[in-house]
Design an enzyme around this catalytic site. Structure first.
Site, PDB file in Angstrom:
ATOM      1  N   THR A 102      46.075  44.172  93.632  1.00  0.00           N
ATOM      2  CA  THR A 102      47.424  44.306  94.190  1.00  0.00           C
ATOM      3  C   THR A 102      47.673  45.718  94.707  1.00  0.00           C
ATOM      4  O   THR A 102      48.438  45.908  95.640  1.00  0.00           O
ATOM      5  CB  THR A 102      48.479  43.976  93.121  1.00  0.00           C
ATOM      6  OG1 THR A 102      48.163  44.703  91.937  1.00  0.00           O
ATOM      7  CG2 THR A 102      48.472  42.511  92.798  1.00  0.00           C
ATOM      8  N   THR A 103      47.027  46.722  94.087  1.00  0.00           N
ATOM      9  CA  THR A 103      47.216  48.094  94.558  1.00  0.00           C
ATOM     10  C   THR A 103      46.437  48.312  95.854  1.00  0.00           C
ATOM     11  O   THR A 103      46.940  48.847  96.829  1.00  0.00           O
ATOM     12  CB  THR A 103      46.719  49.096  93.487  1.00  0.00           C
ATOM     13  OG1 THR A 103      47.202  48.673  92.223  1.00  0.00           O
ATOM     14  CG2 THR A 103      47.214  50.486  93.770  1.00  0.00           C
TER      15      THR A 103
END
Length: 535
Positions: A102-103
């Protein structure tokens, strides 16, 4: 802002209340949008990789969260800008679909926007940039497929799965116990996985946490754990070969639903009423005993008198168990949830080899373990930790690891981590740019430069010289034609990610590139922003 004149020179208004609206158009609008997207990406950039920093977020009601999971950070940040909200949704969709990365997906999108800004300043039309990005993302997608490796695993050989989960956990707070947590996650997924259909239902894995103990005490329970204890302290704490009645009806005499009043004016009448209630309750308890139940789990409570009677009739009971937990207990023990007493029959009872109550520490906190169930397809991961924040962060980390294991069971292709896949894609996209005539090739080259942002951030967060390190690894990849060279974040002494055992799932990486490109295309296509101006 939007004033037009008729043939007599009289103005007429097109937009209502336009003095209360602000408007950005053309290049200004795109630059403002790109700046918002880049700002969000910059926040997450320092959280990327095994040496990434954590963020501390305080909610309006004072609750503190410490995490480096991209989706959680953005969700808790309470973003106001529309474009920044798109970035938040981007990381959430990566979280829902893949569960990990997600980062990285936000960092990649921010970098694509940064490159697009330079092209727009040179006067290239945003649509041409967007089309170039689309071509480049397809090249990168196919190239990932080309450099990916398949690996075989079975119920006996779980090492490849464990290694991949360890890569995910190495960027979290819990990285000192990553080996044991990765094994727990893999075993939990394999316990509930349907390997023939290549499907995993993560709802069957319950993650429970309790403050106290140390992270190393985290365990996998093949069964269900509920944060309740027996309703009476003198009931047995350990029941073997339990037959469980799961009730959602109240365990007490029925209340009359009519509006009539009962006048009790003498003690005798009261006694009669009480005896009647007791008799009714006795029948209820007897009904459970006749069905063969040795443990009653009830969704509702019952009063002390009922508790006392249950205790005398040797029928252990647990009260106030939540609906979700009841369903999991029913799945695990093969029992049926009984909504009415009249329907209680022996074939609706669940079976468990052992039900035991365990107390923790000096606080006398107790929990119920329901183990050795008839259907062991429901498991619980029980997390211990020094404080609540640690447990919450471990839950998020375990969720990522579970998702990675699930993705590998669905599709067992992997690419190597440490930024090696991005560098390799960058080289491939750069090479393909020359084959495209026209303005698009600028955008394709910009896409290749943007892919380098991930390894660059990895190197920067690990305290290495970002540009030097990236160039060294890139030239090594080109020289040796080895797509497995990545950034040596942990200072092991080798850049070959095969030796470091750093894997990532192929579908996760492909999803990152596709999602980031889609969002950037969407942002580039906006050329007019009309918003109510602040008072």
């Amino acid at each position: 802002m939007a004033l037009a004149f008729d043939e007599f020179g009289r103005p007429f208004i097109i937009l209502r209340e336009q003095e209360q609206k602000s408007r950005l158009r053309g290049l200004d609008a795109q630059k403002a949008n790109i700046a918002a997207g880049k700002a969000v990406a910059k926040i997450l950039r320092t959280s990327l990789g095994p040496k990434g920093m954590d963020k501390m977020l305080q909610s309006p009601d004072g609750e503190v969260t410490v995490t480096n999971d991209g989706a959680t950070i953005l969700e808790q940040m309470d973003v106001d800008n529309q474009i920044a909200k798109l970035m938040v949704e981007l990381s959430q969709s990566q979280d829902y679909e893949i569960g990990d990365g997600t980062t990285g997906v936000v960092v990649l999108a921010g970098s694509l926007l940064e490159q697009a800004e330079r092209l727009l300043e040179r006067g290239i039309h945003p649509i041409r940039v967007a089309e170039g990005y689309e071509m480049a993302s397809r090249i990168a997608f196919d190239h990932l497929q080309h450099i990916s490796k398949k690996f075989e695993f079975g119920l006996e050989n779980i090492e490849p799965l464990v290694q991949t989960c360890m890569t995910t956990l190495s960027s979290k707070i819990v990285n000192r116990c990553k080996r044991s947590l990765a094994e727990i996650a893999v075993r939990a997924v394999l316990a509930v996985a349907d390997l023939e259909r290549k499907d995993v239902n993560l709802d069957l894995i319950k993650v429970e946490g309790k403050v106290g103990g140390k992270l190393e005490d985290t365990e996998l329970v093949y069964g269900i754990l509920i944060d309740k204890d027996m309703s009476h302290p003198q009931m047995p704490k350990r029941i073997e070969n339990a037959k469980i009645a799961i009730l959602t009806c109240p365990f007490e005499p029925p209340k009359p639903k009519t509006k009539h009043k009962v006048d009790i004016d003498t003690v005798e009448k009261f006694q009669t009423l009480r005896v009647q209630e007791q008799e009714y309750f006795d029948q209820m308890v007897q009904k459970c005993k006749d069905a063969g139940a040795t443990l009653v789990i009830c969704q509702w409570g019952f009063d002390d008198e009922a508790n006392h009677l249950l205790m005398h009739r040797n029928l252990p009971a647990v009260r106030w168990v939540g609906g979700v937990e009841l369903e999991l207990i029913a799945i695990a023990t093969g029992g049926r949830i009984v909504p009415r007493f009249q329907e209680l029959t022996p074939d609706k009872l669940g079976k468990a080899g052992l039900v035991r109550e365990k107390s923790f520490g000096t606080t006398k906190d107790r929990m119920l373990y329901i183990e050795h169930c008839a259907n062991s397809r429901a498991v619980t991961i029980f997390i211990r930790g020094g404080n609540k924040m640690m447990i919450e962060e471990t839950k998020r980390s375990i969720h990522d690891a579970l998702c990675v294991a699930r993705n590998l069971i669905r599709n067992n292709s992997i690419v190597y981590g440490g930024g090696s896949a991005e560098i390799s894609c960058s080289v491939a996209v750069e090479a393909a740019a020359d084959k495209h005539p026209g303005v698009e090739q600028y955008a394709i080259r910009a896409f290749a430069d943007a892919l380098d942002a991930v390894p660059m951030a990895l190197a920067e967060n690990s305290g290495l010289q970002p540009i030097e390190t990236l160039n060294a690894v890139k030239s090594q990849q080109i020289k040796e034609k080895n797509p497995h060279c990545g950034i040596d974040c942990n200072d092991v002494g080798t850049t070959d990610m095969r030796e470091q055992n750093v894997f990532e799932t192929l579908i996760g990486k492909q999803q990152q590139i596709l999602l980031a490109t889609q969002v950037v295309k969407m942002i580039l296509k906006i050329d007019d922003v009309i918003s109510p101006s602040e008072y």
